[in-house]
Write an enzyme that holds these catalytic residues in place. Structure first.
Site, PDB file in Angstrom:
ATOM      1  N   HIS A   1      -8.423   1.328  -3.695  1.00 39.73           N
ATOM      2  CA  HIS A   1      -9.490   1.327  -2.891  1.00 39.73           C
ATOM      3  C   HIS A   1      -9.992   2.576  -2.396  1.00 39.73           C
ATOM      4  O   HIS A   1      -9.481   3.645  -1.741  1.00 39.73           O
ATOM      5  CB  HIS A   1      -8.669   0.781  -1.384  1.00 39.73           C
ATOM      6  CG  HIS A   1      -9.367   0.662  -0.263  1.00 39.73           C
ATOM      7  ND1 HIS A   1      -8.799   0.343   1.007  1.00 39.73           N
ATOM      8  CD2 HIS A   1     -10.880   0.615   0.047  1.00 39.73           C
ATOM      9  CE1 HIS A   1      -9.527   0.041   2.097  1.00 39.73           C
ATOM     10  NE2 HIS A   1     -10.801   0.217   1.461  1.00 39.73           N
TER      11      HIS A   1
ATOM     12  N   GLY B   1       1.103  -1.867   4.041  1.00 42.60           N
ATOM     13  CA  GLY B   1       1.626  -0.345   4.048  1.00 42.60           C
ATOM     14  C   GLY B   1       2.943  -0.152   5.056  1.00 42.60           C
ATOM     15  O   GLY B   1       4.062  -0.540   4.224  1.00 42.60           O
ATOM     16  N   SER B   2       2.577  -0.059   6.068  1.00 44.27           N
ATOM     17  CA  SER B   2       3.851  -0.061   6.958  1.00 44.27           C
ATOM     18  C   SER B   2       4.731  -1.029   6.937  1.00 44.27           C
ATOM     19  O   SER B   2       6.065  -1.193   7.316  1.00 44.27           O
ATOM     20  CB  SER B   2       3.258   0.706   8.359  1.00 44.27           C
ATOM     21  OG  SER B   2       2.270  -0.408   8.940  1.00 44.27           O
TER      22      SER B   2
ATOM     23  N   GLY C   1      -0.549   1.978   9.651  1.00 42.60           N
ATOM     24  CA  GLY C   1       0.112   1.770  10.827  1.00 42.60           C
ATOM     25  C   GLY C   1      -0.731   1.504  12.101  1.00 42.60           C
ATOM     26  O   GLY C   1      -0.037   1.587  13.198  1.00 42.60           O
TER      27      GLY C   1
ATOM     28  N   ASP D   1      -6.798  -6.003   4.780  1.00 50.71           N
ATOM     29  CA  ASP D   1      -6.227  -4.731   4.710  1.00 50.71           C
ATOM     30  C   ASP D   1      -6.082  -4.147   6.102  1.00 50.71           C
ATOM     31  O   ASP D   1      -7.291  -3.824   6.746  1.00 50.71           O
ATOM     32  CB  ASP D   1      -6.708  -3.689   3.620  1.00 50.71           C
ATOM     33  CG  ASP D   1      -6.343  -2.382   3.471  1.00 50.71           C
ATOM     34  OD1 ASP D   1      -4.947  -2.192   3.995  1.00 50.71           O
ATOM     35  OD2 ASP D   1      -7.021  -1.606   2.921  1.00 50.71           O
ATOM     36  N   GLY D   2      -5.296  -3.823   6.690  1.00 55.17           N
ATOM     37  CA  GLY D   2      -4.847  -3.186   7.862  1.00 55.17           C
ATOM     38  C   GLY D   2      -3.978  -3.896   9.078  1.00 55.17           C
ATOM     39  O   GLY D   2      -4.484  -5.049   9.424  1.00 55.17           O
TER      40      GLY D   2
ATOM     41  N   MET E   1     -12.285   4.929  -0.212  1.00 52.15           N
ATOM     42  CA  MET E   1     -12.918   5.260   0.886  1.00 52.15           C
ATOM     43  C   MET E   1     -13.472   6.432   0.881  1.00 52.15           C
ATOM     44  O   MET E   1     -13.004   7.483   1.494  1.00 52.15           O
ATOM     45  CB  MET E   1     -11.642   4.989   2.154  1.00 52.15           C
ATOM     46  CG  MET E   1     -11.326   3.615   2.546  1.00 52.15           C
ATOM     47  SD  MET E   1      -9.691   3.837   3.191  1.00 52.15           S
ATOM     48  CE  MET E   1      -8.383   3.658   1.609  1.00 52.15           C
TER      49      MET E   1
ATOM     50  N   SER F   1       0.858  -1.247   0.027  1.00 52.65           N
ATOM     51  CA  SER F   1      -0.048   0.106  -0.141  1.00 52.65           C
ATOM     52  C   SER F   1       0.801   1.168   0.069  1.00 52.65           C
ATOM     53  O   SER F   1       1.758   1.481   0.828  1.00 52.65           O
ATOM     54  CB  SER F   1      -0.932   0.086   1.170  1.00 52.65           C
ATOM     55  OG  SER F   1      -1.353   1.341   1.353  1.00 52.65           O
TER      56      SER F   1
ATOM     57  N   GLY G   1      -8.553   4.631   7.455  1.00 53.86           N
ATOM     58  CA  GLY G   1      -8.544   6.023   7.469  1.00 53.86           C
ATOM     59  C   GLY G   1      -6.996   6.277   7.828  1.00 53.86           C
ATOM     60  O   GLY G   1      -6.250   7.528   7.046  1.00 53.86           O
ATOM     61  N   PHE G   2      -6.105   5.475   8.081  1.00 51.54           N
ATOM     62  CA  PHE G   2      -4.625   5.489   8.519  1.00 51.54           C
ATOM     63  C   PHE G   2      -3.858   4.531   8.373  1.00 51.54           C
ATOM     64  O   PHE G   2      -4.478   3.205   8.606  1.00 51.54           O
ATOM     65  CB  PHE G   2      -4.473   6.218   9.899  1.00 51.54           C
ATOM     66  CG  PHE G   2      -5.499   7.640  10.246  1.00 51.54           C
ATOM     67  CD1 PHE G   2      -4.736   8.647   9.604  1.00 51.54           C
ATOM     68  CD2 PHE G   2      -6.629   7.391  10.601  1.00 51.54           C
ATOM     69  CE1 PHE G   2      -5.488   9.799   9.874  1.00 51.54           C
ATOM     70  CE2 PHE G   2      -7.507   8.768  10.742  1.00 51.54           C
ATOM     71  CZ  PHE G   2      -6.923   9.932  10.354  1.00 51.54           C
TER      72      PHE G   2
ATOM     73  N   ASP H   1      -4.942   3.879  -1.704  1.00 56.01           N
ATOM     74  CA  ASP H   1      -5.934   4.381  -0.755  1.00 56.01           C
ATOM     75  C   ASP H   1      -6.540   5.651  -1.129  1.00 56.01           C
ATOM     76  O   ASP H   1      -5.811   6.723  -0.952  1.00 56.01           O
ATOM     77  CB  ASP H   1      -5.408   4.299   0.552  1.00 56.01           C
ATOM     78  CG  ASP H   1      -5.089   2.995   1.258  1.00 56.01           C
ATOM     79  OD1 ASP H   1      -6.042   1.967   1.054  1.00 56.01           O
ATOM     80  OD2 ASP H   1      -3.887   2.501   1.188  1.00 56.01           O
TER      81      ASP H   1
ATOM     82  N   MET I   1     -11.486  -5.120   5.740  1.00 58.95           N
ATOM     83  CA  MET I   1     -10.841  -3.913   6.741  1.00 58.95           C
ATOM     84  C   MET I   1     -10.519  -4.802   8.001  1.00 58.95           C
ATOM     85  O   MET I   1     -11.406  -5.269   8.913  1.00 58.95           O
ATOM     86  CB  MET I   1     -11.464  -2.715   6.945  1.00 58.95           C
ATOM     87  CG  MET I   1     -11.762  -2.002   5.579  1.00 58.95           C
ATOM     88  SD  MET I   1     -10.282  -1.654   4.752  1.00 58.95           S
ATOM     89  CE  MET I   1      -9.123  -0.884   6.027  1.00 58.95           C
TER      90      MET I   1
ATOM     91  N   MET J   1      -9.005   8.719   0.002  1.00 58.82           N
ATOM     92  CA  MET J   1      -9.908   9.194   1.187  1.00 58.82           C
ATOM     93  C   MET J   1     -10.265  10.300   0.863  1.00 58.82           C
ATOM     94  O   MET J   1      -9.553  11.282   0.323  1.00 58.82           O
ATOM     95  CB  MET J   1      -9.108   8.729   2.385  1.00 58.82           C
ATOM     96  CG  MET J   1      -8.261   7.599   2.612  1.00 58.82           C
ATOM     97  SD  MET J   1      -7.351   7.694   4.237  1.00 58.82           S
ATOM     98  CE  MET J   1      -6.546   6.081   4.038  1.00 58.82           C
TER      99      MET J   1
ATOM    100  N   HIS K   1      -1.508  -1.115  -4.137  1.00 57.19           N
ATOM    101  CA  HIS K   1      -2.593  -0.870  -3.593  1.00 57.19           C
ATOM    102  C   HIS K   1      -2.752   0.722  -3.225  1.00 57.19           C
ATOM    103  O   HIS K   1      -1.684   1.321  -2.641  1.00 57.19           O
ATOM    104  CB  HIS K   1      -2.586  -1.478  -2.073  1.00 57.19           C
ATOM    105  CG  HIS K   1      -4.028  -1.208  -1.156  1.00 57.19           C
ATOM    106  ND1 HIS K   1      -5.215  -2.048  -1.645  1.00 57.19           N
ATOM    107  CD2 HIS K   1      -4.449  -0.507  -0.343  1.00 57.19           C
ATOM    108  CE1 HIS K   1      -6.112  -1.587  -0.810  1.00 57.19           C
ATOM    109  NE2 HIS K   1      -5.772  -0.760  -0.047  1.00 57.19           N
TER     110      HIS K   1
HETATM  111  C1  DX5 Z   1      -6.157   2.164   5.580  1.00 59.02           C
HETATM  112  C2  DX5 Z   1      -5.730   1.618   4.195  1.00 59.02           C
HETATM  113  C3  DX5 Z   1      -4.870   0.603   4.129  1.00 59.02           C
HETATM  114  C4  DX5 Z   1      -3.286   1.024   4.842  1.00 59.02           C
HETATM  115  C5  DX5 Z   1      -2.839  -0.067   5.574  1.00 59.02           C
HETATM  116  O1  DX5 Z   1      -7.333   2.644   5.778  1.00 59.02           O
HETATM  117  O2  DX5 Z   1      -6.875   1.021   3.553  1.00 59.02           O
HETATM  118  O3  DX5 Z   1      -4.594   0.272   2.933  1.00 59.02           O
HETATM  119  O4  DX5 Z   1      -2.447   1.743   4.010  1.00 59.02           O
HETATM  120  O5  DX5 Z   1      -1.821   0.332   6.294  1.00 59.02           O
HETATM  121  P1  DX5 Z   1      -0.959  -0.689   7.288  1.00 59.02           P
HETATM  122  O6  DX5 Z   1      -0.581  -2.011   6.360  1.00 59.02           O
HETATM  123  O7  DX5 Z   1       0.096   0.001   7.605  1.00 59.02           O
HETATM  124  O8  DX5 Z   1      -1.839  -1.020   8.210  1.00 59.02           O
HETATM  125 ZN    ZN Z   2      -6.605   0.180   1.699  1.00 58.04          ZN
END
Ligand code: DX5
Ligand code: ZN
Length: 224
Positions: free
Chosen positions: A71, A200-201, A150, A178-179, A73, A13, A147-148, A40, A142, A42, A38
């Site tokens: 994705h 992502g992180s 990490g 995801d998450g 959101m 991500s 939203g974020f 995101d 999810m 928002m 991926h």
């Molecule tokens: C959060 C996103 C994710 C996000 C996941 O709302 O949909 O795609 O990047 O981040 P990590 O892998 O760091 O939890």
């Molecule tokens: Zn996502």
């Protein structure tokens, strides 16, 4: 319904990448190790954060061969689906919570030429999908509240993943999580039935990215 064996996919991500150096960040992702990129999206309404729109998706699409997993959101996703597909989205995922007429929206995504994905927030039950499975290419569960990046994986999502995997057994629907997906829980998620792993992180926080992706792939039975 097709073959039950959906090949696992890894989806870094971009949310956790350095947005001041997107070109350099993307150049570091070997398409051999990243099955989807991926992205995101928002809007500051559906989720309490704002990220990127079709213009940036389009710029990203010119920088990589990796298929784009977009994705959304956002509220009123129907208004923007065509724009994101024109921008290069290969998969467009909408949130069930944001769609008054979800089946119509999914059909529209396919008509426009992309794979149709549905995402569910942690608190949303799987039943909303029961009657529309033939219209779905990908289900994105999810495993944090969107939203974020990490955030910590919500442990009770493991049962939801198993339940969802059971419901779509034998179909070609891709089950994405995801998450909070990291090297240390990716195998457990795979065993629960997930087949597309957004991280992502877990990837961008651990350079070199290709090394981390190789390690993750090994955990889910992908040789490279
Ligand atoms: C959060 C996103 C994710 C996000 C996941 O709302 O949909 O795609 O990047 O981040 P990590 O892998 O760091 O939890
Ligand atoms: Zn996502």
């Amino acid at each position: 319904m097709k073959d039950a064996s959906v090949k696992p996919k890894l989806a870094p991500s971009l949310l956790s990448a350095d947005f001041g150096n997107l070109e350099a960040e993307i150049a570091q992702l070997n398409p051999q190790y990243a099955d989807y990129l991926h992205l995101d999206i928002m809007d500051g309404h559906f989720v309490p954060n704002i990220t990127i729109g079709p213009m940036v998706v389009n710029a990203v699409s010119k920088l990589t061969q990796i298929p784009l997993d977009v994705h959304l959101m956002i509220e009123h996703p129907d208004r923007y689906i065509t724009d994101f597909i024109r921008a290069g989205a290969n998969v467009v995922t909408v949130h069930a919570e944001a769609c008054a007429h979800l089946q119509r929206t999914l059909q529209f995504i396919r008509q426009q030429g992309a794979k149709a994905g549905v995402s569910l927030n942690p608190a949303t039950g799987l039943d909303v999908l029961d009657h529309i499975l033939p219209d779905i290419d990908l289900i994105l569960l999810m495993t944090v509240n969107p939203g974020f990046g990490g955030q910590k994986f919500i442990p009770q999502m493991m049962e939801k993943i198993k339940d969802c995997a059971h419901r779509i057994k034998g179909s070609s629907i891709e089950l994405e999580v995801d998450g909070g997906v990291k090297l240390d829980n990716i195998r457990e998620l795979y065993d629960a039935g997930a087949r597309v792993f957004v991280s992502g992180s877990g990837i961008f926080g651990h350079p070199p990215y290709n090394d981390m992706m190789k390690k993750m792939r090994a955990k889910i039975g992908l040789s490279e």
